[in-house]
Design an enzyme around this catalytic site. Structure first.
Site, PDB file in Angstrom:
ATOM      1  CD  GLN A 293      -5.192   5.301   6.858  1.00  0.00           C
ATOM      2  OE1 GLN A 293      -4.602   5.453   6.236  1.00  0.00           O
ATOM      3  NE2 GLN A 293      -6.077   4.925   7.246  1.00  0.00           N
TER       4      GLN A 293
ATOM      5  CB  SER B  36      -6.153  10.124   3.003  1.00  0.00           C
ATOM      6  OG  SER B  36      -5.455   9.337   3.946  1.00  0.00           O
TER       7      SER B  36
ATOM      8  NE  ARG C 288      -3.536  -0.440   1.837  1.00  0.00           N
ATOM      9  CZ  ARG C 288      -4.399   0.252   3.287  1.00  0.00           C
ATOM     10  NH1 ARG C 288      -4.496  -1.077   4.412  1.00  0.00           N
ATOM     11  NH2 ARG C 288      -5.178   0.797   3.663  1.00  0.00           N
TER      12      ARG C 288
ATOM     13  CG  ASP D 213     -12.974   2.703   5.920  1.00  0.00           C
ATOM     14  OD1 ASP D 213     -12.455   2.506   5.011  1.00  0.00           O
ATOM     15  OD2 ASP D 213     -13.179   2.699   6.675  1.00  0.00           O
TER      16      ASP D 213
ATOM     17  NE  ARG E 203     -13.348  -1.008   6.716  1.00  0.00           N
ATOM     18  CZ  ARG E 203     -13.820  -0.754   7.786  1.00  0.00           C
ATOM     19  NH1 ARG E 203     -14.920  -2.083   8.667  1.00  0.00           N
ATOM     20  NH2 ARG E 203     -12.990  -0.746   9.288  1.00  0.00           N
TER      21      ARG E 203
HETATM   22  C1  S3P Z   1      -8.885   5.834   8.455  1.00  0.00           C
HETATM   23  C2  S3P Z   1      -8.968   6.931   7.386  1.00  0.00           C
HETATM   24  C3  S3P Z   1      -9.711   5.864   6.582  1.00  0.00           C
HETATM   25  C4  S3P Z   1      -9.960   4.774   5.901  1.00  0.00           C
HETATM   26  C5  S3P Z   1      -9.672   3.445   6.890  1.00  0.00           C
HETATM   27  C6  S3P Z   1      -9.389   4.115   8.628  1.00  0.00           C
HETATM   28  C7  S3P Z   1      -8.498   6.283  10.187  1.00  0.00           C
HETATM   29  O1  S3P Z   1      -8.281   5.781   5.328  1.00  0.00           O
HETATM   30  O2  S3P Z   1     -10.076   3.880   5.132  1.00  0.00           O
HETATM   31  O3  S3P Z   1     -10.248   2.638   7.899  1.00  0.00           O
HETATM   32  O4  S3P Z   1      -8.697   5.792  10.460  1.00  0.00           O
HETATM   33  O5  S3P Z   1      -7.852   7.506   9.874  1.00  0.00           O
HETATM   34  P1  S3P Z   1      -8.002   7.314   4.523  1.00  0.00           P
HETATM   35  O6  S3P Z   1      -7.211   7.764   5.231  1.00  0.00           O
HETATM   36  O7  S3P Z   1      -6.926   6.426   3.378  1.00  0.00           O
HETATM   37  O8  S3P Z   1      -9.021   7.448   3.235  1.00  0.00           O
END
Ligand code: S3P
Length: 431
Positions: free
Chosen positions: A170, A168, A123, A316, A389
């Site tokens: 994250q 994102s 990833r 998700d 999922r």
């Molecule tokens: C998440 C953010 C999302 C999500 C992941 C959890 C998080 O990802 O798909 O399951 O806890 O910040 P992305 O930041 O890649 O969109």
């Protein structure tokens, strides 16, 4: 995770009450933010999923105190973030790997190596490494830091502003965590609003966060205050039961204590616009997050169009929305979701493959699907691709098939919802 076992799901209604597990995104943040607090964060209903255990193992390996008993978890700074004696293992968890980069990049004197399982090693990591490098982070890794494993040498970061090219949460959260130990403020500008659990948790603890349109700023802060609360039920887990109840005739499911943060619960709004029969009761807050109980009943659904601006609030839940679309009247269009190609598996391809195996028509695009409604689904064998999922979305589709559906690699539900199949059994017994 490999396809090591399988489960057969038989069609039928779902009836009864479920308390879904604690929110995975919030539980990760309890681990990371607790690691910056001497007093620590103590919660109940911490996610039982393997992903959040990966986060707890990482912060423990970094010298923080972690006390876990049943669904209660307390994380505190302990002797402070220091060199781990072995590489950190994020397992299957993108949130662990990316948020930990932000946490570790700004701790001078530390050296850590972060890796994960085969899926996570494939990833993209440059989305978090590049902006951290702009703040002065010393991170190297495979393909110049594009993939795990990453080696992070902690250093005092400068402050700065970063405009996210991809929506994102994250990446946003990694930068906000880095900002707490930087020399100056860190501002993140989002193209679209993404889940704001990091901001909510910091504010709930009394840490200043400035929000201005699409920009979020944090300031250097030594030793975060502590706190205690109950983690809301995971909307992403509740989504499977909401769809299961909506599409299978004769169903009614009560979902207790579900997190309804609007940056997360976009699917509920979309399902309501499709005709979902749902009551939202007893709204309340837990740890600054909105929570309520839901009752969802069998519904007459019509198609919907979902575009890029709606994707982050339901990113998700798109696999299970695709399943819903096969049972609605009219053709559903889900686009602007190319991010699904770089999740735990290529979710656009995996959903198309699974639904086609069950006899459905579905057109796959680079960034989503076109899905005709009113389709009969058939008994089949489908592959989870080791993605929790996908396994759960296929289990929901199986409820409206004309015979049992075998889901290969079903054990991957342990990533976010270890009790998923036992909850499915009890809801099926309520028929
Ligand atoms: C998440 C953010 C999302 C999500 C992941 C959890 C998080 O990802 O798909 O399951 O806890 O910040 P992305 O930041 O890649 O969109």
């Amino acid at each position: 995770m490999g396809a090591v076992n399988s489960v057969k799901v038989v069609p039928g209604s779902v009836r009864g009450t479920v308390e879904v597990p604690g929110d995975k995104s919030i539980s990760h943040r309890v681990g990371m933010i607790g690691a910056l607090s001497k007093d620590g964060i103590e919660v109940t209903n911490f996610s039982p999923g393997a992903d959040c255990s990966s986060t707890l193992e990482c912060v423990k390996a970094l010298g923080c105190d972690v006390v876990r008993s049943g669904d209660s978890v307390k994380v505190s700074r302990g002797k402070g973030l220091s060199d781990p004696s072995a590489p950190l293992d994020a397992g299957n968890s993108g949130t662990t790997a990316r948020l930990m980069c932000g946490l570790l990049a700004g701790v001078p004197g530390t050296f850590s190596v972060m890796s994960g399982d085969e899926s996570l090693q494939g990833r993209p990591m440059s989305r978090v490494v590049d902006p951290l490098r702009i703040l002065g982070a010393k991170i190297d890794g495979r393909d110049g830091g594009k993939r795990l494993p990453l080696a992070i040498r902690g250093t005092r970061l400068t402050g700065g502003q970063y405009v996210l090219p991809v929506a994102s949460a994250q990446v946003k959260s990694a930068l906000l965590l880095a900002g707490l130990s930087a020399q100056g403020s860190v501002t993140v500008v989002e193209p679209l609003p993404t889940r704001d659990h990091t901001e909510i948790m910091l504010e709930h603890l009394g840490v200043p966060v400035r929000k201005d349109g699409g920009s979020i700023t944090v300031y250097p802060f030594d030793d975060l205050p502590g706190g205690s609360w109950r983690v809301p039920g995971d909307f992403s887990s509740a989504a499977f039961w909401a769809v299961a109840a909506a599409i299978s005739p004769g169903s009614e499911v009560s979902l207790i204590g579900v997190g309804l943060n609007p940056t997360r619960s976009g699917l509920l709004e979309v399902l309501k616009s499709m005709g979902l029969d749902c009551s939202v009761m007893s709204p309340r807050t837990q740890g600054g997050e909105m929570v309520a109980d839901l009752v969802v009943r069998t519904s007459v659904l019509s198609s919907v169009t979902v575009g890029e601006s709606q994707v982050p609030s339901m990113v998700d839940e798109l696999p299970v929305l695709a399943v819903t679309a096969t049972q609605a009247s009219g053709t559903t269009e889900i686009r602007g979701a190319s991010e699904l190609r770089v999740k735990e598996c290529d979710r656009i391809a995996a959903v198309a493959e699974g639904l086609r195996a069950m006899g459905a028509q579905i057109v796959e695009h680079d960034d989503g699907w076109t899905i005709p409604g009113g389709q009969a689904l058939h008994s089949a064998v489908v592959d989870s691709h080791g993605d929790h999922r996908i396994a759960m979305a296929m289990a929901v589709a199986a409820l409206v098939a004309d015979g049992p559906v075998e889901i290969k690699g079903s054990d991957c539900v342990a990533i976010s919802y270890p009790d998923f199949f036992s909850h499915l059994n009890s809801l099926s017994e309520g028929r």
